[in-house]
Design a protein around this motif. Structure first.
Motif, PDB file in Angstrom:
ATOM      1  N   LYS A 103      32.543 -38.391  22.503  1.00  0.00           N
ATOM      2  CA  LYS A 103      33.252 -37.899  23.675  1.00  0.00           C
ATOM      3  C   LYS A 103      32.937 -36.421  23.888  1.00  0.00           C
ATOM      4  CE  LYS A 103      37.883 -37.286  25.620  1.00  0.00           C
ATOM      5  NZ  LYS A 103      39.338 -37.464  25.407  1.00  0.00           N
ATOM      6  N   GLY A 104      32.607 -36.078  25.135  1.00  0.00           N
ATOM      7  CA  GLY A 104      32.331 -34.676  25.443  1.00  0.00           C
ATOM      8  C   GLY A 104      30.933 -34.472  26.011  1.00  0.00           C
ATOM      9  N   TRP A 105      30.424 -33.254  25.871  1.00  0.00           N
ATOM     10  CA  TRP A 105      29.172 -32.855  26.511  1.00  0.00           C
ATOM     11  C   TRP A 105      27.965 -33.133  25.634  1.00  0.00           C
ATOM     12  CZ3 TRP A 105      29.508 -31.530  31.490  1.00  0.00           C
ATOM     13  CH2 TRP A 105      30.729 -31.067  31.979  1.00  0.00           C
ATOM     14  N   GLN A 163      35.844 -42.270  23.628  1.00  0.00           N
ATOM     15  CA  GLN A 163      35.296 -42.181  22.280  1.00  0.00           C
ATOM     16  C   GLN A 163      35.009 -43.543  21.659  1.00  0.00           C
ATOM     17  OE1 GLN A 163      34.290 -39.719  20.434  1.00  0.00           O
ATOM     18  NE2 GLN A 163      34.007 -40.873  18.539  1.00  0.00           N
ATOM     19  N   GLN A 177      29.187 -31.360  20.404  1.00  0.00           N
ATOM     20  CA  GLN A 177      30.334 -31.404  19.507  1.00  0.00           C
ATOM     21  C   GLN A 177      30.146 -32.581  18.556  1.00  0.00           C
ATOM     22  OE1 GLN A 177      31.032 -31.947  23.130  1.00  0.00           O
ATOM     23  NE2 GLN A 177      30.148 -33.888  22.512  1.00  0.00           N
ATOM     24  N   TYR A 218      28.512 -35.862  30.498  1.00  0.00           N
ATOM     25  CA  TYR A 218      29.860 -35.809  29.943  1.00  0.00           C
ATOM     26  C   TYR A 218      30.336 -37.230  29.697  1.00  0.00           C
ATOM     27  CZ  TYR A 218      34.698 -34.690  29.011  1.00  0.00           C
ATOM     28  OH  TYR A 218      35.925 -34.573  28.396  1.00  0.00           O
TER      29      TYR A 218
END
Length: 228
Positions: A70-72, A119, A66, A115
């Motif tokens: 923040k995220g995968w 942020q 993405q 993960y």
């Protein structure tokens, strides 16, 4: 050796700073290097075998799924692991005494899913994946003696080679860490658990009458890196 790894990290930091000045916004692709010590525990523990200590050095190619930290993200981290350990069987001065000093190096190809939780500038993360072992180089020096029927035979040898690695090529990985965002540069610090996927093997030595075990390895790694 330690100065060599430090020089690599400083060089990449310098290159990353120059590269980062030309980029605007978030970049999904990131690359860098990582290094750090590790401790390997044999499962089950073998009497007379010291814990194996070493160091790992690897590249880190990451892709965010993405447009955000923040995220995968996916990470491919090909690298080299080096170890050294000692093994002693019997008692010095007795009819049976053998001492081995091992050094080895492996080329590993880990692929992980990470993960990242936050942020901001400090970004905790968790990761898991698998690694494939490409090559194993080893070197061993041995000393001691074996006595039978009042005759003693010295055991002095120096050997090296490559393992065929028919078993135990795969290992499972899991880890936690923190990324420190410094502008276009990111400093990840990771603690990782590496478990070899193979059965514990045992065989009997007809000459000594002893049973030997070929264990699987469980490695704890601590690594610091830099990505840009």
């Amino acid at each position: 050796m330690k100065r060599y790894y430090a020089l690599i990290i400083l060089t990449v930091i310098a290159q990353g700073s120059a590269f980062g000045q030309l980029e605007e916004g978030f970049r999904r692709w990131r690359a860098g290097v990582m290094t750090g010590p590790h401790l390997t525990i044999q499962v089950p523990e073998i009497p007379g075998v010291d814990q194996t200590v070493g160091i790992m050095t690897a590249a880190d190619v990451g892709y965010a799924l993405q447009n955000s930290h923040k995220g995968w993200s996916l990470h491919f981290q090909p690298g080299v692991n080096r170890w050294k350990t000692n093994q002693v069987n019997g008692e010095q001065g007795s009819d049976y005494y053998l001492e081995w000093k091992w050094k080895s190096a492996t080329i590993n190809l880990p692929l992980l899913v990470r993960y990242t939780i936050l942020q901001g500038r400090v970004r905790p993360f968790a990761e898991m994946g698998a690694s494939y072992l490409v090559r194993n180089y080893w070197k061993v020096k041995g000393s001691g003696q074996t006595c039978q029927n009042e005759t003693c035979y010295p055991n002095e040898f120096d050997d090296k080679g490559n393992s065929s690695l028919e078993k135990g090529r795969f290992s499972a990985l899991a880890g936690v860490g923190v990324e420190f965002g410094l502008g276009k540069i990111t400093i990840p610090v990771t603690v990782r658990w590496n478990e070899q996927l193979k059965k514990i093997e045992r065989f009997d030595d007809a000459f000594t009458g002893m049973q030997y075990t070929i264990p699987r390895s469980r490695t704890i790694q601590v690594a610091i890196g830099v990505t840009f």
